[in-house]
Design an enzyme around this catalytic site. Structure first.
Site, PDB file in Angstrom:
ATOM      1  N   LEU A 288      -8.716   2.611  -3.440  1.00 53.99           N
ATOM      2  CA  LEU A 288      -9.597   3.065  -2.362  1.00 53.99           C
ATOM      3  C   LEU A 288      -9.450   4.547  -2.084  1.00 53.99           C
ATOM      4  O   LEU A 288     -10.048   5.069  -1.134  1.00 53.99           O
ATOM      5  CB  LEU A 288      -9.302   2.277  -1.077  1.00 53.99           C
ATOM      6  CG  LEU A 288      -9.559   0.766  -1.149  1.00 53.99           C
ATOM      7  CD1 LEU A 288      -9.137   0.103   0.145  1.00 53.99           C
ATOM      8  CD2 LEU A 288     -11.027   0.482  -1.436  1.00 53.99           C
ATOM      9  N   ARG A 289      -8.660   5.235  -2.891  1.00 52.49           N
ATOM     10  CA  ARG A 289      -8.473   6.659  -2.645  1.00 52.49           C
ATOM     11  C   ARG A 289      -9.779   7.427  -2.846  1.00 52.49           C
ATOM     12  O   ARG A 289      -9.997   8.460  -2.218  1.00 52.49           O
ATOM     13  CB  ARG A 289      -7.375   7.196  -3.560  1.00 52.49           C
ATOM     14  CG  ARG A 289      -6.900   8.588  -3.174  1.00 52.49           C
ATOM     15  CD  ARG A 289      -5.617   8.948  -3.890  1.00 52.49           C
ATOM     16  NE  ARG A 289      -4.484   8.234  -3.313  1.00 52.49           N
ATOM     17  CZ  ARG A 289      -3.378   7.940  -3.984  1.00 52.49           C
ATOM     18  NH1 ARG A 289      -3.270   8.267  -5.248  1.00 52.49           N
ATOM     19  NH2 ARG A 289      -2.390   7.320  -3.383  1.00 52.49           N
TER      20      ARG A 289
END
Length: 351
Positions: A288-289
């Site tokens: 999810l970065r």
């Protein structure tokens, strides 16, 4: 553990650098650096491209633009007096914190630096002279709350890469050697530059950069001529050249300050979060970065432009720098990363 006598960070006299505003073209690189200056939580900037395209010049020029910051006077780590939770041990134990205005540190990490030079080590001079175990801070301590710049970052030795990964993940540098046991805050914006022809960056370190920028040699004749004219004028009469660009430099500095002030008030609607997530899903980014970086960078971009709400236009502009280095290799799609991102942007957001 003796941290040694207090040292006040004083302005360092450096040679004149080419003005940021005078750099011709390379708009994506300049925008990425400004975004990192507005919101360090974006995660730093990686600038990859041809030799002689102004990568190092832009980074050093940004340093001259940065407004000064408030720090604890005498602190070796430049602690922020407004953030009690992030103070070093010496500042936490101090009865009174004196505040000083100091320049934002921009520290070069040379490729040949030793681990002791980077992380810090025993102060040999004091140990021999006084028999004291005192800590001599390294480059990570100097870069706290500032910028750590690594030229030719893809050639950095593996043991230094491992050290940077540990510190970047925790925001803290831990030194355990030669009878020394110390930890201190080390939060900085990592700026790296390099030439992809000389080797690839380790995936773990690549993922730590928030934005990845590609720069190319200008192909427009007028731009090439203008680059040569400005660089020649700068070297022939540096003072006159700097004076001619001072007004624009001050305008950019004020723009950074205004964006920092506006940033906490910039709203990110749920529909924008959904659009960011849809784009990352379409590209198949890991983790999810990608979404986090995309939203933070878009918010900083909105603040730079004076907008109070993040929309699709902001996501479009920052999608390639935020996501191009997070794509998986696809044997069925040999298109370059930038093309894949641009294609996904059109598919998700429309033409």
């Amino acid at each position: 553990m003796d941290l040694g006598p207090p040292i006040l960070r004083k302005p360092v006299t450096v040679r004149a650098v080419f003005p940021f505003a005078a750099i011709v073209g390379q708009d994506e690189m300049k925008l990425a650096l400004l975004i990192a200056a507005v919101d360090p939580s974006v995660g730093g900037v990686l600038v990859f491209g041809d030799r002689g395209t102004g990568k190092s010049t832009a980074v050093r020029a940004l340093a001259a633009l940065l407004p000064p910051m408030q720090a604890v006077a005498g602190c070796r780590f430049g602690c922020d007096p407004a953030r009690a939770a992030d103070l070093c041990e010496a500042c936490r134990n101090s009865d009174e914190l004196v505040v000083a205005t100091v320049p934002v540190p921009v520290v070069d990490l040379p490729l040949g630096a030793t681990e002791d030079r980077v992380a810090g080590a025993l102060d040999i001079e004091r140990a021999l002279a006084n028999g004291e175990k005192a800590f001599e801070p390294g480059l990570l301590a100097r870069a706290h709350r500032g910028f750590l710049y690594i030229d030719e970052v893809n050639l950095l030795e593996d043991h230094l890469v491992d050290l940077l990964l540990d510190v970047a993940a925790s925001g803290e540098n831990v030194v355990e050697r030669e009878g020394i046991s110390i930890r201190h805050p080390a939060r900085f914006v990592l700026i790296g530059s390099g030439n992809p022809e000389e080797g690839e960056l380790r995936p773990q370190l690549l993922d730590r950069f928030g934005l990845s920028v590609e720069v190319r040699t200008p192909t427009d004749l007028a731009n090439r001529i203008e680059v040569v004219k400005r660089r020649d004028a700068f070297e022939r009469n540096t003072e006159a050249f700097l004076a001619a660009w001072e007004a624009e430099a001050e305008a950019t500095r004020e723009k950074i300050l205004a964006a920092r002030a506006l940033l906490p008030m910039v709203a990110v609607p749920d529909v924008t979060l959904e659009n960011a997530a849809r784009l990352c899903m379409a590209l198949g980014t890991d983790g999810l970065r990608g979404e986090l970086t995309l939203i933070r960078a878009a918010r900083a971009l909105a603040a730079l432009e004076g907008d109070e709400v993040v929309g699709v236009a902001h996501l479009r502009r920052i999608a390639a720098p935020a996501l191009r280095h997070r794509l998986r290799r696809n044997p069925l799609d040999e298109a370059v990363a930038t093309t894949r991102v641009e294609r996904a942007v059109v598919e998700v957001f429309g033409p």
